[in-house]
Motif scaffolding. Structure first.
Motif, PDB file in Angstrom:
ATOM      1  N   ALA A  41       0.681  -1.133   0.418  1.00  7.82           N
ATOM      2  CA  ALA A  41       0.009  -0.286  -0.081  1.00  7.82           C
ATOM      3  C   ALA A  41       0.709   1.159   0.292  1.00  7.82           C
ATOM      4  O   ALA A  41       1.477   1.285   0.891  1.00  7.82           O
ATOM      5  CB  ALA A  41      -0.975   0.009   1.342  1.00  7.82           C
ATOM      6  N   LEU A  43       1.080   4.724   0.963  1.00 15.90           N
ATOM      7  CA  LEU A  43       0.528   6.279   1.212  1.00 15.90           C
ATOM      8  C   LEU A  43       0.719   7.088   2.085  1.00 15.90           C
ATOM      9  O   LEU A  43       2.217   7.411   1.243  1.00 15.90           O
ATOM     10  CB  LEU A  43      -0.656   5.233   2.809  1.00 15.90           C
ATOM     11  CG  LEU A  43      -0.324   3.964   2.837  1.00 15.90           C
ATOM     12  CD1 LEU A  43      -1.342   3.815   4.486  1.00 15.90           C
ATOM     13  CD2 LEU A  43      -1.467   3.608   2.330  1.00 15.90           C
ATOM     14  N   THR A 202      -7.537   3.812   4.576  1.00 12.53           N
ATOM     15  CA  THR A 202      -6.309   3.339   6.138  1.00 12.53           C
ATOM     16  C   THR A 202      -6.841   2.409   6.206  1.00 12.53           C
ATOM     17  O   THR A 202      -5.931   0.485   6.444  1.00 12.53           O
ATOM     18  CB  THR A 202      -6.111   3.939   7.449  1.00 12.53           C
ATOM     19  OG1 THR A 202      -7.418   4.361   7.608  1.00 12.53           O
ATOM     20  CG2 THR A 202      -5.583   5.504   7.567  1.00 12.53           C
ATOM     21  N   ALA A 205      -5.842  -0.130   3.941  1.00 12.00           N
ATOM     22  CA  ALA A 205      -4.087  -0.726   3.530  1.00 12.00           C
ATOM     23  C   ALA A 205      -4.304  -1.566   4.417  1.00 12.00           C
ATOM     24  O   ALA A 205      -3.419  -2.305   4.173  1.00 12.00           O
ATOM     25  CB  ALA A 205      -3.500   0.528   4.068  1.00 12.00           C
ATOM     26  N   LYS A 206      -4.700  -2.100   5.740  1.00 12.23           N
ATOM     27  CA  LYS A 206      -5.097  -2.886   6.708  1.00 12.23           C
ATOM     28  C   LYS A 206      -5.199  -4.509   5.939  1.00 12.23           C
ATOM     29  O   LYS A 206      -4.761  -5.319   6.303  1.00 12.23           O
ATOM     30  CB  LYS A 206      -5.796  -2.323   8.020  1.00 12.23           C
ATOM     31  CG  LYS A 206      -4.799  -1.310   9.043  1.00 12.23           C
ATOM     32  CD  LYS A 206      -6.043  -1.463  10.199  1.00 12.23           C
ATOM     33  CE  LYS A 206      -5.572  -0.061  11.085  1.00 12.23           C
ATOM     34  NZ  LYS A 206      -6.310   0.332  11.882  1.00 12.23           N
ATOM     35  N   SER A 209      -2.225  -5.565   2.044  1.00 11.52           N
ATOM     36  CA  SER A 209      -1.405  -5.083   2.448  1.00 11.52           C
ATOM     37  C   SER A 209      -1.001  -5.672   3.577  1.00 11.52           C
ATOM     38  O   SER A 209      -1.185  -5.861   4.125  1.00 11.52           O
ATOM     39  CB  SER A 209      -1.312  -3.788   2.092  1.00 11.52           C
ATOM     40  OG  SER A 209      -0.990  -3.307   3.508  1.00 11.52           O
ATOM     41  N   ARG A 211       2.878  -4.505   3.500  1.00  8.76           N
ATOM     42  CA  ARG A 211       3.740  -3.844   3.007  1.00  8.76           C
ATOM     43  C   ARG A 211       3.200  -2.013   3.023  1.00  8.76           C
ATOM     44  O   ARG A 211       2.713  -2.151   2.424  1.00  8.76           O
ATOM     45  CB  ARG A 211       4.843  -4.554   2.243  1.00  8.76           C
ATOM     46  CG  ARG A 211       5.889  -3.375   2.437  1.00  8.76           C
ATOM     47  CD  ARG A 211       7.272  -4.055   1.128  1.00  8.76           C
ATOM     48  NE  ARG A 211       8.404  -2.919   0.769  1.00  8.76           N
ATOM     49  CZ  ARG A 211       9.574  -3.389   0.164  1.00  8.76           C
ATOM     50  NH1 ARG A 211       9.336  -4.360  -0.572  1.00  8.76           N
ATOM     51  NH2 ARG A 211      10.119  -2.459  -0.073  1.00  8.76           N
ATOM     52  N   ILE A 212       3.919  -1.430   3.802  1.00  4.93           N
ATOM     53  CA  ILE A 212       3.486   0.304   3.504  1.00  4.93           C
ATOM     54  C   ILE A 212       4.466   0.963   3.271  1.00  4.93           C
ATOM     55  O   ILE A 212       5.781   0.670   4.146  1.00  4.93           O
ATOM     56  CB  ILE A 212       3.092   0.898   4.993  1.00  4.93           C
ATOM     57  CG1 ILE A 212       1.733  -0.174   5.418  1.00  4.93           C
ATOM     58  CG2 ILE A 212       2.745   1.743   4.727  1.00  4.93           C
ATOM     59  CD1 ILE A 212       0.748   0.070   4.459  1.00  4.93           C
ATOM     60  N   TYR A 214       5.288   4.845   2.531  1.00  7.69           N
ATOM     61  CA  TYR A 214       4.585   6.328   2.676  1.00  7.69           C
ATOM     62  C   TYR A 214       5.549   7.267   2.599  1.00  7.69           C
ATOM     63  O   TYR A 214       6.736   7.366   2.855  1.00  7.69           O
ATOM     64  CB  TYR A 214       4.672   5.891   4.943  1.00  7.69           C
ATOM     65  CG  TYR A 214       3.599   7.343   4.989  1.00  7.69           C
ATOM     66  CD1 TYR A 214       2.672   7.986   5.255  1.00  7.69           C
ATOM     67  CD2 TYR A 214       4.396   8.589   5.957  1.00  7.69           C
ATOM     68  CE1 TYR A 214       1.955   8.925   5.220  1.00  7.69           C
ATOM     69  CE2 TYR A 214       4.510   9.802   5.921  1.00  7.69           C
ATOM     70  CZ  TYR A 214       2.720  10.322   5.915  1.00  7.69           C
ATOM     71  OH  TYR A 214       1.956  10.486   5.620  1.00  7.69           O
ATOM     72  N   THR A 226       3.120  -3.674   7.089  1.00  4.48           N
ATOM     73  CA  THR A 226       1.500  -3.167   7.867  1.00  4.48           C
ATOM     74  C   THR A 226       1.902  -3.320   8.937  1.00  4.48           C
ATOM     75  O   THR A 226       0.655  -2.659   9.834  1.00  4.48           O
ATOM     76  CB  THR A 226       0.755  -4.329   6.700  1.00  4.48           C
ATOM     77  OG1 THR A 226       0.946  -3.442   5.198  1.00  4.48           O
ATOM     78  CG2 THR A 226      -1.016  -3.253   7.353  1.00  4.48           C
ATOM     79  N   PHE A 229       3.720  -0.807  11.322  1.00  6.72           N
ATOM     80  CA  PHE A 229       3.080   0.817  11.071  1.00  6.72           C
ATOM     81  C   PHE A 229       2.241   1.202  11.377  1.00  6.72           C
ATOM     82  O   PHE A 229       1.491   2.089  12.374  1.00  6.72           O
ATOM     83  CB  PHE A 229       3.081   0.740   8.985  1.00  6.72           C
ATOM     84  CG  PHE A 229       2.717   1.719   8.848  1.00  6.72           C
ATOM     85  CD1 PHE A 229       3.288   2.765   8.138  1.00  6.72           C
ATOM     86  CD2 PHE A 229       1.124   2.310   8.681  1.00  6.72           C
ATOM     87  CE1 PHE A 229       2.888   4.018   8.069  1.00  6.72           C
ATOM     88  CE2 PHE A 229       0.426   3.813   8.590  1.00  6.72           C
ATOM     89  CZ  PHE A 229       1.551   5.034   8.112  1.00  6.72           C
TER      90      PHE A 229
END
Length: 241
Positions: A41, A43, A202, A205-206, A209, A211-212, A214, A226, A229
């Motif tokens: 994701a 962000l 959000t 995304a949770k 994903s 992996r984040i 940003y 994730t 994060f």
């Protein structure tokens, strides 16, 4: 083993520097590696260059410096058409080609001299909740949400190894959004399809994903799992989506 995708010091300058810009670049020195199939994701608040970064990875925009490599090969080493068969970009604002739904779905096979896989197309249309549509319907007459899902299916028919998704569910109702999320998670599990998904949601995304990435101030400031994060209270309080 060669990495699936490598981003090395990618920099994109503003085409027209003016007093409103506090920095001369849209983003700079973006470096990251996808070693094996992953769900990422992407962000960050608006204006960080997330969409432009996806377009750069799809070879739809140029960069001012840096390099992108796919399985060890640079963009200079691979034909653009072959690159886009492996890395498919789906825009936030879907674009329907002139003609019918069928015309749009067969575009991929026509461009790449492939036989049209009608069976796969019908399965994908069902997966995104569009099995009821007549393929002879003019694409321009579809609703915004229908166009978005047809555009996604059109890209999926390429069977890309990496999907670049720019807020592809932002205009969808909750049920349609869930159809798309479930399909993409299934493709990751069953076909090892990776995706880099720009979202401001959000909860999404949770959910989607592992992996984040940003982006803040034009930099990739966070690259982490994730779970980590969202468990890090300081990070959650300091970031804006």
């Amino acid at each position: 083993m060669k990495a699936l995708l490598e981003l090395k010091n990618l920099t994109k300058n503003y085409w027209d520097t003016n007093e409103k810009n506090s920095r001369p670049f849209l983003f700079a020195h973006i470096t990251a590696t996808i070693q094996s199939p992953e769900r990422i994701a992407l962000l960050g608040k608006s204006g960080q260059g997330k969409s432009t970064l996806l377009r750069v990875l799809a070879l739809l925009e140029s960069i001012d410096s840096g390099e992108v490599r796919l399985k060890g090969l640079s963009t200079k080493d691979i034909d653009t058409r072959a690159w886009r068969m492996n890395i498919a970009y789906v825009a936030q604002q879907s674009v329907m080609l002139p003609g019918t739904i069928m015309d749009n779905l067969t575009t991929v096979s026509n461009l790449h001299n492939r036989a049209f896989d009608e069976s796969s197309a019908r399965c994908l249309m069902k997966d995104v909740g569009l099995e009821h549509l007549e393929w002879g319907k003019q694409a321009i007459d579809l609703s915004g949400g229908e166009k978005q899902r047809v555009a996604l299916v059109r890209s999926l028919l390429l069977k890309p190894s990496i999907l670049l998704l720019d807020e592809v569910t932002a205009s969808l109702d909750q049920q349609s959004k869930e159809y798309v999320e479930q399909l993409l998670l299934k493709l990751h599990m069953e076909e090892a399809t990776s995706f880099i998904w720009v979202t401001h949601d959000t909860e999404q995304a949770k959910k989607i994903s592992e992996r984040i990435w940003y982006m803040e101030d034009g930099k990739l400031t966070i690259d982490t799992k994730t779970k980590q994060f969202f468990e890090n209270r300081n990070s959650v309080c300091s970031v804006t989506l």
